[in-house]
Design an enzyme around this catalytic site. Structure first.
Site, PDB file in Angstrom:
ATOM      1  N   CYS A   1       0.831  -1.206   0.000  1.00 15.53           N
ATOM      2  CA  CYS A   1       0.000   0.000   0.000  1.00 15.53           C
ATOM      3  C   CYS A   1       0.874   1.268   0.000  1.00 15.53           C
ATOM      4  O   CYS A   1       1.420   1.630  -1.029  1.00 15.53           O
ATOM      5  CB  CYS A   1      -0.979  -0.020   1.169  1.00 15.53           C
ATOM      6  SG  CYS A   1      -2.374   1.116   0.949  1.00 15.53           S
TER       7      CYS A   1
ATOM      8  N   HIS B   1      -3.732  -5.262   0.663  1.00 13.31           N
ATOM      9  CA  HIS B   1      -3.160  -5.645   1.955  1.00 13.31           C
ATOM     10  C   HIS B   1      -3.127  -7.168   2.104  1.00 13.31           C
ATOM     11  O   HIS B   1      -4.074  -7.772   2.588  1.00 13.31           O
ATOM     12  CB  HIS B   1      -3.967  -5.011   3.096  1.00 13.31           C
ATOM     13  CG  HIS B   1      -3.732  -3.549   3.244  1.00 13.31           C
ATOM     14  ND1 HIS B   1      -2.824  -3.020   4.148  1.00 13.31           N
ATOM     15  CD2 HIS B   1      -4.262  -2.492   2.580  1.00 13.31           C
ATOM     16  CE1 HIS B   1      -2.812  -1.703   4.033  1.00 13.31           C
ATOM     17  NE2 HIS B   1      -3.681  -1.357   3.099  1.00 13.31           N
TER      18      HIS B   1
ATOM     19  N   GLU C   1      -1.402  -8.804   4.195  1.00 16.18           N
ATOM     20  CA  GLU C   1      -1.086  -9.190   5.570  1.00 16.18           C
ATOM     21  C   GLU C   1      -2.315  -9.515   6.412  1.00 16.18           C
ATOM     22  O   GLU C   1      -2.195 -10.120   7.475  1.00 16.18           O
ATOM     23  CB  GLU C   1      -0.264  -8.081   6.256  1.00 16.18           C
ATOM     24  CG  GLU C   1      -1.051  -6.874   6.746  1.00 16.18           C
ATOM     25  CD  GLU C   1      -1.495  -5.913   5.674  1.00 16.18           C
ATOM     26  OE1 GLU C   1      -2.221  -4.950   6.001  1.00 16.18           O
ATOM     27  OE2 GLU C   1      -1.121  -6.098   4.502  1.00 16.18           O
TER      28      GLU C   1
END
Length: 246
Positions: free
Chosen positions: A112, A218, A220
């Site tokens: 990001c 994202h 994660e």
């Protein structure tokens, strides 16, 4: 013999905690690195100081540039608009980390804001707000009135480009999207790895580098379940392990 766990340097961000300034990293990034076999260390903005930087980077096998509440300073890419959410210490450290990764071929994963830093470092520019650009229509910005699990759910397709690093994964995937800034001009020597259906750049890489990839989404959040997240973190940690294959 114990398997070597590569040390991954994670850039920290300026936060206010209980009214006091702090250097912080969301736990989801730390957990993702740990889950895939890395040994995370957190770098505060003071790591950009020359003496600190050299000593710390002697330890690092890989670098993670995280997402953030803040945005890249407009002065970094020749813009003059007012950006309320800045973190100049983070900017300085991230750009120094990118220079180090480029020079010494250190594996780097950028998420990001990290993707945006990577693009600007290589001479690219950003749209301060993709909503102001005609033609972008996918839901790239989260609804922050919703619970986090809703904000981070997949919302649009990405089309993975042929010949890139992500092409080893698949031709298309479905990703989350939580950002205001977006790539305008792609940086020099960078390859576009994936595009949204509306043409917004979703992933980039440095072709001559053994592993330097930036993604706009994202990975994660659902690092243990999402197949693309598994691919990215596994590749990243494997390349970092080769820095010190004890």
């Amino acid at each position: 013999m114990q398997t070597y766990r590569p040390i991954i340097a994670i850039v920290s961000c300026h936060k206010m905690v209980d009214g006091q300034p702090a250097q912080a990293v969301y736990q989801k990034y730390v957990d993702a690195i740990n889950f895939y076999g890395g040994n995370p260390i957190l770098l505060p903005y003071t790591a950009a100081d020359s003496e600190n930087f050299a000593a710390l980077m002697d330890l690092a096998d890989g670098i993670l540039l995280t997402g953030s509440y803040s945005n890249v300073a407009p002065s970094r890419y020749g813009a003059s608009h007012v950006e309320a959410k800045q973190d100049l210490g983070r900017d300085e450290l991230s750009f120094k980390l990118l220079a180090y990764a480029e020079e010494f071929n250190i594996p780097l994963l950028a998420v990001c804001r990290g993707l945006q830093e990577m693009n600007v470092y290589f001479g690219g520019t950003l749209h301060p707000d993709w909503r102001e650009i005609e033609g972008f229509y996918e839901p790239h910005l989260e609804d922050n009135t919703q619970p986090l699990e809703v904000q981070y759910q997949p919302v649009h397709d990405i089309n993975i480009q042929m010949g890139g690093r992500l092409a080893a994964f698949d031709e298309q995937w479905y990703v989350n999207s939580l950002h205001k800034q977006a790539i305008n001009k792609v940086g020099e020597r960078l390859c576009v790895e994936a595009l949204a259906n509306d043409g917004l750049v979703e992933a980039i890489s440095l072709a001559e580098h053994r592993f330097m990839i930036g993604v706009q989404w994202h990975p994660e959040l659902n690092y243990a379940k999402d197949d693309m997240s598994k691919f990215l973190f596994t590749e990243f940690i494997q390349h970092a392990s080769q820095q010190n294959p004890q």
